[in-house]
Design a protein around this motif. Structure first.
Motif, PDB file in Angstrom:
ATOM      1  N   LYS A 144       0.513  -1.496   0.174  1.00 41.98           N
ATOM      2  CA  LYS A 144      -0.128   0.469  -0.164  1.00 41.98           C
ATOM      3  C   LYS A 144       0.912   1.136   0.159  1.00 41.98           C
ATOM      4  O   LYS A 144       1.597   1.470   0.198  1.00 41.98           O
ATOM      5  N   LYS A 145       0.811   2.097  -0.752  1.00 48.91           N
ATOM      6  CA  LYS A 145       1.234   3.441  -0.518  1.00 48.91           C
ATOM      7  C   LYS A 145       0.266   4.751  -0.005  1.00 48.91           C
ATOM      8  O   LYS A 145      -0.782   4.364  -0.420  1.00 48.91           O
ATOM      9  N   TYR A 146       1.339   5.538   0.696  1.00 45.73           N
ATOM     10  CA  TYR A 146       0.647   6.324   1.359  1.00 45.73           C
ATOM     11  C   TYR A 146       1.309   7.685   0.897  1.00 45.73           C
ATOM     12  O   TYR A 146       2.572   7.988   0.807  1.00 45.73           O
ATOM     13  N   GLU A 147       0.731   8.950   0.267  1.00 43.15           N
ATOM     14  CA  GLU A 147       1.430   9.723  -0.184  1.00 43.15           C
ATOM     15  C   GLU A 147       1.241  11.279   0.767  1.00 43.15           C
ATOM     16  O   GLU A 147       0.706  11.552   1.805  1.00 43.15           O
ATOM     17  N   LEU A 148       2.216  11.964   1.061  1.00 44.15           N
ATOM     18  CA  LEU A 148       2.610  12.702   2.251  1.00 44.15           C
ATOM     19  C   LEU A 148       3.045  13.734   1.159  1.00 44.15           C
ATOM     20  O   LEU A 148       3.925  13.865   1.066  1.00 44.15           O
ATOM     21  N   GLU A 149       2.493  14.969   1.711  1.00 38.23           N
ATOM     22  CA  GLU A 149       2.740  16.224   1.260  1.00 38.23           C
ATOM     23  C   GLU A 149       3.565  16.679   2.545  1.00 38.23           C
ATOM     24  O   GLU A 149       3.967  16.503   3.399  1.00 38.23           O
ATOM     25  N   ASN A 150       4.370  17.753   2.530  1.00 39.81           N
ATOM     26  CA  ASN A 150       4.542  18.717   3.393  1.00 39.81           C
ATOM     27  C   ASN A 150       3.687  18.892   4.550  1.00 39.81           C
ATOM     28  O   ASN A 150       2.671  19.461   4.408  1.00 39.81           O
ATOM     29  N   LYS A 151       4.415  18.452   5.800  1.00 39.62           N
ATOM     30  CA  LYS A 151       4.451  18.182   6.782  1.00 39.62           C
ATOM     31  C   LYS A 151       2.762  17.783   7.055  1.00 39.62           C
ATOM     32  O   LYS A 151       1.796  17.986   7.833  1.00 39.62           O
ATOM     33  N   GLU A 152       2.913  16.514   6.608  1.00 41.22           N
ATOM     34  CA  GLU A 152       2.187  15.754   6.550  1.00 41.22           C
ATOM     35  C   GLU A 152       2.367  13.804   6.940  1.00 41.22           C
ATOM     36  O   GLU A 152       3.905  14.044   7.315  1.00 41.22           O
ATOM     37  N   ALA A 153       2.194  13.268   8.423  1.00 39.95           N
ATOM     38  CA  ALA A 153       2.162  11.959   9.156  1.00 39.95           C
ATOM     39  C   ALA A 153       1.756  10.834   8.419  1.00 39.95           C
ATOM     40  O   ALA A 153       0.785  10.731   8.188  1.00 39.95           O
ATOM     41  N   LEU A 154       2.750   9.572   8.812  1.00 41.17           N
ATOM     42  CA  LEU A 154       2.434   8.883   9.200  1.00 41.17           C
ATOM     43  C   LEU A 154       2.614   7.424   9.682  1.00 41.17           C
ATOM     44  O   LEU A 154       3.377   8.020  10.404  1.00 41.17           O
ATOM     45  N   TYR A 155       1.746   7.237  10.443  1.00 43.16           N
ATOM     46  CA  TYR A 155       1.551   5.997  11.352  1.00 43.16           C
ATOM     47  C   TYR A 155       2.432   5.005  11.061  1.00 43.16           C
ATOM     48  O   TYR A 155       1.101   4.423  10.598  1.00 43.16           O
ATOM     49  N   ILE A 156       3.574   3.738  11.360  1.00 39.39           N
ATOM     50  CA  ILE A 156       3.139   2.179  11.115  1.00 39.39           C
ATOM     51  C   ILE A 156       3.635   1.563  12.347  1.00 39.39           C
ATOM     52  O   ILE A 156       4.407   1.449  12.900  1.00 39.39           O
ATOM     53  N   GLY A 157       2.574   0.713  11.685  1.00 38.76           N
ATOM     54  CA  GLY A 157       2.633  -0.428  13.489  1.00 38.76           C
ATOM     55  C   GLY A 157       3.577  -1.134  12.962  1.00 38.76           C
ATOM     56  O   GLY A 157       4.050  -1.450  12.214  1.00 38.76           O
ATOM     57  N   ARG A 158       3.500  -2.101  13.957  1.00 36.76           N
ATOM     58  CA  ARG A 158       4.765  -3.519  14.411  1.00 36.76           C
ATOM     59  C   ARG A 158       4.160  -4.813  13.255  1.00 36.76           C
ATOM     60  O   ARG A 158       2.960  -4.631  13.049  1.00 36.76           O
ATOM     61  N   GLY A 159       5.472  -5.249  12.520  1.00 39.88           N
ATOM     62  CA  GLY A 159       4.579  -6.258  12.259  1.00 39.88           C
ATOM     63  C   GLY A 159       5.874  -6.645  10.866  1.00 39.88           C
ATOM     64  O   GLY A 159       6.353  -5.565  10.011  1.00 39.88           O
ATOM     65  N   ASP A 160       5.575  -7.551  10.643  1.00 39.49           N
ATOM     66  CA  ASP A 160       6.864  -7.239   8.976  1.00 39.49           C
ATOM     67  C   ASP A 160       6.524  -7.193   7.364  1.00 39.49           C
ATOM     68  O   ASP A 160       5.700  -7.992   6.931  1.00 39.49           O
ATOM     69  N   GLN A 161       6.457  -6.192   7.802  1.00 41.84           N
ATOM     70  CA  GLN A 161       6.741  -5.443   5.885  1.00 41.84           C
ATOM     71  C   GLN A 161       7.715  -4.556   5.669  1.00 41.84           C
ATOM     72  O   GLN A 161       8.523  -3.889   6.445  1.00 41.84           O
ATOM     73  N   LYS A 162       8.146  -4.706   4.647  1.00 41.11           N
ATOM     74  CA  LYS A 162       8.949  -3.692   3.530  1.00 41.11           C
ATOM     75  C   LYS A 162       8.360  -2.141   3.365  1.00 41.11           C
ATOM     76  O   LYS A 162       6.912  -2.161   2.662  1.00 41.11           O
ATOM     77  N   ILE A 163       9.357  -1.774   3.735  1.00 41.01           N
ATOM     78  CA  ILE A 163       8.664  -0.123   4.031  1.00 41.01           C
ATOM     79  C   ILE A 163       9.937   1.126   3.038  1.00 41.01           C
ATOM     80  O   ILE A 163      11.277   0.157   2.692  1.00 41.01           O
ATOM     81  N   THR A 164       9.626   1.647   2.017  1.00 38.27           N
ATOM     82  CA  THR A 164      10.277   2.405   0.732  1.00 38.27           C
ATOM     83  C   THR A 164      10.092   3.843   1.229  1.00 38.27           C
ATOM     84  O   THR A 164       8.640   3.963   1.517  1.00 38.27           O
ATOM     85  N   PHE A 165      10.573   4.710   0.897  1.00 36.65           N
ATOM     86  CA  PHE A 165      10.807   5.811   0.161  1.00 36.65           C
ATOM     87  C   PHE A 165      10.859   6.415  -1.131  1.00 36.65           C
ATOM     88  O   PHE A 165      11.922   5.907  -1.295  1.00 36.65           O
ATOM     89  N   ALA A 166      10.515   7.065  -1.581  1.00 39.40           N
ATOM     90  CA  ALA A 166      10.249   7.997  -2.418  1.00 39.40           C
ATOM     91  C   ALA A 166       9.632   9.368  -2.571  1.00 39.40           C
ATOM     92  O   ALA A 166       8.452   9.689  -2.523  1.00 39.40           O
ATOM     93  N   SER A 167      10.732  10.700  -3.701  1.00 43.45           N
ATOM     94  CA  SER A 167       9.910  11.318  -3.719  1.00 43.45           C
ATOM     95  C   SER A 167       9.246  11.352  -5.041  1.00 43.45           C
ATOM     96  O   SER A 167       9.131  10.879  -6.027  1.00 43.45           O
ATOM     97  N   ALA A 168       8.259  12.270  -5.142  1.00 41.91           N
ATOM     98  CA  ALA A 168       8.166  12.750  -6.387  1.00 41.91           C
ATOM     99  C   ALA A 168       8.523  13.818  -7.192  1.00 41.91           C
ATOM    100  O   ALA A 168       8.715  13.463  -8.664  1.00 41.91           O
ATOM    101  N   SER A 169       9.750  14.500  -6.968  1.00 39.72           N
ATOM    102  CA  SER A 169      10.129  15.379  -8.106  1.00 39.72           C
ATOM    103  C   SER A 169      11.662  15.200  -7.823  1.00 39.72           C
ATOM    104  O   SER A 169      11.725  14.909  -6.259  1.00 39.72           O
ATOM    105  N   SER A 170      12.940  14.909  -7.911  1.00 40.42           N
ATOM    106  CA  SER A 170      14.257  14.626  -7.606  1.00 40.42           C
ATOM    107  C   SER A 170      14.829  15.864  -7.152  1.00 40.42           C
ATOM    108  O   SER A 170      15.631  16.613  -6.680  1.00 40.42           O
ATOM    109  N   LYS A 171      14.091  17.330  -7.741  1.00 33.52           N
ATOM    110  CA  LYS A 171      14.065  18.699  -7.667  1.00 33.52           C
ATOM    111  C   LYS A 171      13.911  19.637  -6.627  1.00 33.52           C
ATOM    112  O   LYS A 171      14.610  20.292  -6.162  1.00 33.52           O
ATOM    113  N   GLU A 172      12.793  18.422  -5.950  1.00 35.00           N
ATOM    114  CA  GLU A 172      12.582  18.909  -4.573  1.00 35.00           C
ATOM    115  C   GLU A 172      12.404  17.550  -3.675  1.00 35.00           C
ATOM    116  O   GLU A 172      10.607  17.344  -4.042  1.00 35.00           O
TER     117      GLU A 172
END
Length: 300
Positions: free
Chosen positions: A116-144
């Motif tokens: 599942k993907k969660y889009e985070l704008e500036n000053k938005e938050a995400l809570y991730i609970g305990r569990g065996d799961q892969k977590i990745t980070f990506a930017s919408a733009s490499s310029k910002e």
């Protein structure tokens, strides 16, 4: 495993063996308040200041023995970064025995938890609970690029992952311009918004002409805290005050640096201009107001 031993043998910067080439972590041990009274400026900074939390295409972490709290930063620029388990937690996945709170202080980005993907704008938050799961980070733009700041604490059970926007988070207006501490406190990950084991996470924004944060001062003996200072203009700085109320010390902090605050320490700062900071806590309870309040006159 590669190790870079610093001047103080009690902690080391480590690149995890057998993992990726962008996960870096540092282990710091807890300090007794009486010992901290004798620290030099260099030692104080080495123990409690995290100077580099964000680097291009790196995931940097500090694992502190204060409540086994982890603070870290991921800055994906043109590639996806994975939040991998580090050696001290002895787990296959980072969240096997941990929960994570994330606030994006940069450009738009995506955190993927499992499928599942969660889009985070500036000053938005995400809570991730305990569990065996892969977590990745990506930017919408490499310029910002996104700047994902995360805190993690040990977790005894699993609670659902949840995104929290600014509109959904409780907001408190505190302080006053007269006292130079008018500020907006946004409580993203607290028991009013999401169920957690012990993690709490939020943000404080100082209004223009205000520089003092977290005044009147306090300690809270049942949990530790960490401050990420950000949105601090170039050429400006914050003097962070810490230590026991009658044995205070200060650390000069630059933009996007973190201060670790033990349970026995006050945590307050005054900047040369206004700024924002993210606060994260972990410990014995989830009562946001559980603190030992002090008056300014008590400080020494």
């Amino acid at each position: 495993m590669k190790k870079l031993i610093t001047l103080f043998s009690i902690f080391a910067l480590v690149v995890a063996y057998g993992q990726n080439d962008y996960t870096n972590y540092e282990v710091r041990h807890a300090s007794h308040p009486k010992d901290a009274q004798n620290y030099s400026t260099e030692r104080l900074r080495g123990e409690f200041l995290v100077q580099k939390i964000f680097e291009d295409n790196q995931v940097n972490m500090v694992y502190t023995m204060f409540d086994r709290f982890i603070m870290g930063g991921a800055k994906p620029v043109g590639r996806t970064l994975e939040l991998q388990a580090i050696d001290p937690i002895k787990s296959e996945y980072f969240t096997t025995h941990r929960e994570v709170g994330i606030i994006n202080i940069g450009g738009k980005g995506t955190v993927t938890v499992g499928n599942k993907k969660y889009e985070l704008e500036n000053k938005e938050a995400l809570y991730i609970g305990r569990g065996d799961q892969k977590i990745t980070f990506a930017s919408a733009s490499s310029k910002e690029p996104a700047l994902f700041y995360f805190n993690s604490a040990t977790a005894h059970t699993s609670y659902p992952t949840k995104k929290i926007t600014r509109k959904e988070a409780p907001v408190v207006e505190a302080g006053s311009l007269k006292e130079s501490n008018a500020r907006t406190i946004t409580k993203y990950i607290v028991n009013e918004t999401v169920q957690t084991c012990q993690l709490q996470l939020g943000m404080t924004e100082l209004k223009e002409s205000s520089v003092w944060n977290t005044m009147p001062p306090h300690t809270h003996g049942r949990r530790m805290e960490a401050y990420l200072y950000f949105n601090l203009p170039k050429g400006q700085s914050v003097a962070h005050f810490m230590g026991e109320p009658k044995e205070t010390r200060n650390i000069w902090v630059q933009n996007q640096q973190v201060v670790i605050s033990p349970e026995w320490s006050i945590h307050a700062g005054a900047g040369t201009t206004n700024y924002d900071f993210v606060w994260g806590m972990a410990g014995e309870n989830l009562d946001y107001t559980d603190m030992n309040k002090l008056t300014v006159e008590e400080l020494q």
